[in-house]
Design a protein around this motif. Structure first.
Motif, short mmCIF file in Angstrom:
data_model
loop_
_atom_site.label_atom_id
_atom_site.label_comp_id
_atom_site.label_asym_id
_atom_site.label_seq_id
_atom_site.Cartn_x
_atom_site.Cartn_y
_atom_site.Cartn_z
N GLN A 50 0.83 -1.21 0.00
CA GLN A 50 0.00 0.00 0.00
C GLN A 50 0.87 1.26 0.00
OE1 GLN A 50 -2.61 -0.39 3.36
NE2 GLN A 50 -3.67 -2.18 2.54
N GLN A 51 1.95 1.22 0.75
CA GLN A 51 2.85 2.38 0.78
C GLN A 51 3.54 2.57 -0.57
OE1 GLN A 51 5.70 2.23 3.96
NE2 GLN A 51 6.69 4.14 3.40
N LEU A 52 3.97 1.48 -1.18
CA LEU A 52 4.62 1.57 -2.48
C LEU A 52 3.67 2.09 -3.55
CD1 LEU A 52 6.66 -1.78 -2.46
CD2 LEU A 52 7.55 0.54 -2.13
N VAL A 53 2.40 1.70 -3.47
CA VAL A 53 1.40 2.20 -4.42
C VAL A 53 1.27 3.71 -4.27
CG1 VAL A 53 -1.06 2.23 -4.94
CG2 VAL A 53 0.13 0.04 -4.64
N ARG A 54 1.23 4.21 -3.04
CA ARG A 54 1.09 5.65 -2.81
C ARG A 54 2.34 6.43 -3.21
NH1 ARG A 54 -2.27 3.51 1.21
NH2 ARG A 54 -4.30 4.58 1.31
N SER B 79 3.95 5.64 -6.05
CA SER B 79 4.12 5.42 -7.48
C SER B 79 3.73 6.66 -8.29
CB SER B 79 3.26 4.24 -7.93
OG SER B 79 1.88 4.55 -7.79
N PRO B 80 4.31 6.85 -9.47
CA PRO B 80 3.92 7.98 -10.33
C PRO B 80 2.46 7.92 -10.74
CG PRO B 80 6.00 7.00 -11.05
CD PRO B 80 5.44 6.09 -10.02
N GLN B 81 1.93 6.70 -10.91
CA GLN B 81 0.53 6.56 -11.31
C GLN B 81 -0.40 7.13 -10.24
OE1 GLN B 81 2.89 4.35 -11.47
NE2 GLN B 81 2.83 3.20 -13.40
N TYR B 82 -0.07 6.89 -8.98
CA TYR B 82 -0.89 7.41 -7.89
C TYR B 82 -0.79 8.94 -7.86
CZ TYR B 82 -2.23 8.58 -3.08
OH TYR B 82 -2.81 9.14 -1.97
N GLU B 83 0.40 9.47 -7.98
CA GLU B 83 0.57 10.93 -7.95
C GLU B 83 -0.14 11.59 -9.12
OE1 GLU B 83 4.74 11.64 -7.86
OE2 GLU B 83 5.03 10.84 -5.83
N ALA C 23 -2.85 10.44 -10.66
CA ALA C 23 -4.29 10.37 -10.42
C ALA C 23 -4.73 11.43 -9.41
CB ALA C 23 -4.67 8.97 -9.93
N VAL C 24 -3.95 11.61 -8.35
CA VAL C 24 -4.30 12.61 -7.34
C VAL C 24 -4.20 14.01 -7.93
CG1 VAL C 24 -3.60 13.60 -5.13
CG2 VAL C 24 -3.65 11.12 -5.41
N ALA C 25 -3.16 14.24 -8.74
CA ALA C 25 -3.00 15.56 -9.37
C ALA C 25 -4.15 15.87 -10.32
CB ALA C 25 -1.67 15.62 -10.11
N ALA C 26 -4.77 14.82 -10.89
CA ALA C 26 -5.89 15.02 -11.80
C ALA C 26 -7.20 15.26 -11.07
CB ALA C 26 -6.02 13.81 -12.73
N GLY C 27 -7.18 15.17 -9.75
CA GLY C 27 -8.37 15.47 -8.98
C GLY C 27 -9.01 14.29 -8.29
N THR C 28 -8.47 13.09 -8.47
CA THR C 28 -9.03 11.92 -7.80
C THR C 28 -8.69 11.96 -6.32
OG1 THR C 28 -8.68 10.65 -9.84
CG2 THR C 28 -9.13 9.40 -7.83
N ALA C 29 -9.65 11.59 -5.49
CA ALA C 29 -9.40 11.55 -4.06
C ALA C 29 -8.29 10.55 -3.75
CB ALA C 29 -10.67 11.17 -3.31
N PRO C 30 -7.39 10.86 -2.81
CA PRO C 30 -6.27 9.95 -2.52
C PRO C 30 -6.69 8.53 -2.22
CG PRO C 30 -5.92 12.06 -1.45
CD PRO C 30 -7.30 12.11 -2.02
N GLU C 31 -7.71 8.34 -1.40
CA GLU C 31 -8.14 6.99 -1.06
C GLU C 31 -8.71 6.27 -2.27
OE1 GLU C 31 -7.53 5.36 1.67
OE2 GLU C 31 -6.45 7.13 2.37
N ALA D 30 -7.91 6.88 -5.43
CA ALA D 30 -6.80 6.57 -6.34
C ALA D 30 -6.04 5.34 -5.87
CB ALA D 30 -5.85 7.77 -6.42
N ALA D 31 -5.78 5.25 -4.57
CA ALA D 31 -5.07 4.09 -4.04
C ALA D 31 -5.89 2.82 -4.23
CB ALA D 31 -4.76 4.30 -2.56
N LYS D 32 -7.21 2.91 -4.00
CA LYS D 32 -8.06 1.72 -4.14
C LYS D 32 -8.08 1.21 -5.57
CE LYS D 32 -12.72 0.03 -3.10
NZ LYS D 32 -12.89 -0.62 -4.41
N ARG D 33 -8.18 2.14 -6.53
CA ARG D 33 -8.19 1.73 -7.94
C ARG D 33 -6.90 1.01 -8.32
NH1 ARG D 33 -10.52 7.12 -11.07
NH2 ARG D 33 -12.61 7.11 -10.15
N LEU D 34 -5.77 1.54 -7.87
CA LEU D 34 -4.50 0.92 -8.22
C LEU D 34 -4.33 -0.42 -7.51
CD1 LEU D 34 -2.18 4.07 -8.17
CD2 LEU D 34 -2.97 2.80 -10.17
N LEU D 35 -4.78 -0.52 -6.27
CA LEU D 35 -4.67 -1.79 -5.54
C LEU D 35 -5.58 -2.85 -6.13
CD1 LEU D 35 -4.50 -0.39 -1.89
CD2 LEU D 35 -2.70 -1.66 -3.07
N ASP D 36 -6.64 -2.44 -6.81
CA ASP D 36 -7.54 -3.40 -7.46
C ASP D 36 -7.09 -3.74 -8.88
OD1 ASP D 36 -9.12 -3.45 -5.22
OD2 ASP D 36 -10.53 -1.93 -5.94
#
Length: 827
Positions: free
Chosen positions: A360-364, A366-370, A372-380, A382-388
């Motif tokens: 979970q920490q490594l996902v947060r 990652s460039p993909q997570y950053e 998604a968050v920069a595009a306006g997705t809520a942090p939680e 964004a993390a859930k989508r990547l973990l799934d």
């Protein structure tokens, strides 16, 4: 600038008339006035153009890229280690390029190419009208585009009148000096196509896996279509756009008579078929070393008026081509072996899962997570989508759990670097783990502690008790080194056995007597000169991060009798005709450790491979030569080290992961004796078989030659005979005469038939317990109940700066009533 006499005469006639118009501005509105105004503007433009000519590039050879000769880095035996190229390009003549490429280029980019002289006035005027009407159009000819591509710094790309004028002037120069075919050939060989592919040949290989002479009409149209915007029409990432642009090129070819209507109707319906394969530059035998040398060589070339990329320089090194190839293969073999262990340890159904805190920490992170968050997705969210996302987790696991390694070898007699391997595969991981990576060295740092002790006057046969050690650090903190899960024997042990078996308890006591500052000074003198060393007690167990290059150089000092030789790579630089430009001599030796102390240290390190943690060098690899070395393992088996010394060769290896939170999760494979040692053992075995080094060569003990050393040794022996040798904790401070000591029985030698003790991972796992329950010191004053913070094995955290392998940093503070214990891992 001096103007012709005729021009000066006309100006003299024109000036009075302009002056009269200036005194009567209403006359500008007349036809005569407007005519003069236009003439004045034309003159101003003409003068401005003349003024810009000196600021346009001098056209000496537009095909210079064709004759560019990159510098070559050669081994001592003449093998190519690397080449220094501007770009990844292979020049091909125009007559070997498929004809559809040229037809597509001219039809799309400049259909009057053979009719103009560098500038197409009709196209320029049309583009200007369309741009003013809101439809931005480009009016540059192929020659203008070539001028812009060849001289980006002189011309630039800003949408200004000045840039367009400079581009036009340069295009006229090119057309004046070169034929149309030469211009086309240069253009097609220099234009960029993304993915480090420059020129039509590399583009054909990258996108269609074929040479430029084999390109079809569809493939040619696809590549030429990219020139309008390589990123926007990228056929790999944007296939629909690329196909639409390809059809536009086909339509232009039909319009200009290069395709029949029937051919166009058939081709335009075909799908886009890409056979993408990134074309990496030829890495050579030592790509990481080449990159480390690049900046130094560029600086040298600039100082001496050469170009590293085009003047054909030949740089000779001391690298042994045979040994370099052996080292490359050894790193790859052991890397594959360890990768199998890592893949099993981090299997998706075991340690690598969406519920893992580390994942979970490594996902947060990652460039993909950053993104998604920069595009306006809520942090939680964004993390859930990547973990799934199973595909994302799989790629993240492959990147994070890729085992890495580094290897370096040098000749201790002169500091000549003989082999340098920065990673398992330069194409996958160009990061250099020899000089750029700094990692904790673990027990490979212990020889500096023993060397400082021997320099102080202690001997390898001196003894210390293998017992529990607690060292106050001040600020209510205690350092308690352990040897993993192996309890102290509570028996005396000779210093040489403490080093051979890598005993933390012995090394910690020795550090107390020598002092951290003395150890740090010695390590710096011996070769650890670029990394910062913290002069704290835990430094004895390798808590300060260092580079593999520094450690191998320092071990070379031991093998060289205490004389430090700065590592050397380059011997001479020649021009393309073989003329010597500069020769480089080895650095002068520097005395870092006394000869007697260095020889005692080297002899003690023989025990590591004869009976200690590095015994696999003898048992598994069958090396019977005179060698000495040391293994190293850091907290949680994060880093594995091994360095081996021979009179003619010192070699060291590191194995681990780029992210220190990832480990092999194995108490066996995580040890330096099983992760790094096989690389060094493999190289030494093959080097001996190939007679790169002589198996009969032995370390020879020398006598101190100076009268000062002789007098010092005599005085030291007299003091020892009078007072006895310093042992145990009663030894005095540095420089003080040793106090009388009772004779202690020698530690029993291990039985010949007993298997050698492997170096255990230097960690400790224990529950939270009161300090009084942990080996209370005798006569200690009464204290209120306090608590010890022990490591939590489940959630690895970044290493603390003063932590050490097998070390517990114990903050001694009262535990608040009802407060939860704080668990923090220390390294």
């Amino acid at each position: 600038m001096t103007f012709p006499a005729s021009l000066r005469a006309r100006w003299a006639l024109l000036w009075p008339r302009l002056a009269r118009l200036a005194r009567r501005p209403e006359r500008w509105a007349s036809a005569h006035g407007l005519l003069w105004l236009l003439a004045a503007l034309a003159l101003a433009v003409f003068l401005y153009v003349l003024a810009l000519i000196p600021f346009t590039p001098a056209i000496s050879d537009i095909r210079k890229a064709k004759s560019d000769q990159p510098a070559q880095l050669l081994s001592a035996d003449g093998r190519l280690l690397a080449e220094y190229r501007w770009v990844n390009r292979e020049w091909v003549p125009l007559d070997t390029i498929a004809r559809p490429v040229v037809d597509a280029l001219i039809a799309t980019e400049d259909h009057r190419f053979y009719d103009h002289f560098g500038l197409d006035w009709r196209r320029t005027a049309s583009a200007l009208v369309r741009t003013l009407g809101g439809d931005k159009q480009g009016g540059s000819t192929i020659t203008q585009q070539l001028a812009r591509n060849l001289y980006p710094e002189d011309i630039g790309r800003a949408p200004t009148l000045t840039r367009k004028i400079k581009e036009a002037i340069t295009a006229l120069k090119i057309e004046w000096l070169y034929s149309k075919d030469e211009i086309l050939e240069t253009y097609l060989n220099t234009v960029p196509f993304l993915y480090n592919a420059y020129g039509i040949e590399m583009a054909a290989r990258t996108y269609f896996n074929k040479s430029a002479d084999k390109l079809t009409v569809l493939e040619s149209a696809t590549l030429i279509g990219m020139l309008k915007g390589t990123a926007y029409y990228n056929p790999v990432l944007n296939p629909e756009r690329a196909q639409a642009r390809r059809n536009t090129v086909l339509a232009q070819m039909k319009k200009r008579g290069k395709l029949s209507a029937a051919e166009y109707d058939k081709l335009v319906k075909r799908p886009l078929r890409i056979r993408f394969e990134r074309q990496n530059e030829v890495a050579g035998l030592a790509p990481h070393l080449a990159q480390q040398l690049r900046r130094q060589l560029i600086d040298w070339a600039d100082r001496n008026g050469y170009s590293l990329y085009s003047d054909g320089l030949v740089i000779h090194t001391i690298i042994d081509g045979r040994l370099q190839e052996i080292a490359n293969q050894a790193v790859q073999r052991q890397g594959r072996q360890l990768q199998g262990v890592a893949d099993a340890a981090w299997a998706p159904r075991s340690a690598w899962g969406a519920k893992s805190p580390l994942v979970q920490q490594l996902v947060r992170e990652s460039p993909q997570y950053e993104k998604a968050v920069a595009a306006g997705t809520a942090p939680e969210e964004a993390a859930k989508r990547l973990l799934d996302d199973a595909g994302f987790l799989r790629s993240l696991r492959q990147a994070k759990t890729r085992v890495q390694a580094g290897f370096m070898a040098l000749d201790p007699r002169n500091g000549a670097v003989l082999a340098w391997v920065g990673s398992r595969d330069y194409g996958v991981d160009p990061f250099d783990h020899v000089q750029a990576a700094r990692r904790q060295p673990g027990s490979t740092f212990k020889p500096f502690v023993y060397g400082a002790a021997f320099a102080k006057g202690m001997l390898p046969t001196d003894e210390l008790m293998d017992t529990t050690v607690e060292i106050p650090l001040g600020g209510k903190r205690v350092w308690r080194p352990t040897d993993g899960r192996t309890p102290p024997s509570e028996e005396p042990m000779q210093l040489r056995d403490g080093l051979a078996y890598s005993k933390n308890t012995i090394t910690a006591q020795l550090m107390q007597q020598v002092g951290p500052e003395r150890v740090a000074q010695l390590a710096r003198a011996m070769g650890v000169r670029e990394s910062k060393l913290e002069a704290v007690p835990a430094l004895a167990l390798g808590t300060s991060s260092v580079t593999l290059k520094e450690m191998v150089a320092a071990y070379g000092t031991i093998a060289n009798g205490g004389r430090y030789m700065a590592p050397q790579v380059i011997t001479r630089i020649e021009d393309k005709n073989g003329r010597l430009l500069e020769a480089f001599k080895p650095a002068s030796p520097e005395r870092a450790l006394g000869l007697a102390a260095a020889q005692e240290l080297r002899d003690a390190m023989r025990g590591v491979v004869d009976k200690g943690t590095g015994v696999a060098i003898r048992s598994r690899y069958g090396i019977t030569a005179d060698v000495a070395g040391k293994t190293g393992t850091t907290q949680d088996n994060t880093d594995g080290w091994f360095i081996l010394m021979h009179p003619q060769l010192v070699a060291g290896a590191w194995a681990g992961f780029n992210d220190g939170r990832i480990t092999l999760r194995s108490d066996y494979w995580g040890q330096g004796a099983h992760s790094a040692l096989p690389i060094v053992g493999d190289v030494f075995r093959q080097a001996l078989r190939a007679k790169i080094i002589d198996a009969r060569e032995r370390f020879i003990d020398e006598e101190e030659s100076s009268w000062i050393a002789t007098a010092t040794g005599t005085l030291r022996n007299w003091v020892y005979d009078l007072f006895g040798r310093p042992t145990g904790e009663q030894a005095g401070p540095a420089g003080a005469p040793p106090a009388p000591q009772p004779d202690l029985p020698r530690a029993p030698a291990p039985a010949a038939s007993a298997p050698p003790q492997e170096e255990r991972p230097e960690i400790i796992e224990a529950p939270l317990i009161p300090l009084q329950e942990v080996a209370p010191r005798a006569n200690a004053p009464a204290e209120p109940p306090v608590w010890v913070e022990q490591p939590a094995p489940e959630a690895p955290q970044p290493a603390a700066p003063s932590a050490a392998p097998g070390v517990v940093i114990v903050p001694v503070v009262p535990r608040p009533q009802g407060a939860a214990p704080l668990l923090a891992e220390t390294r």
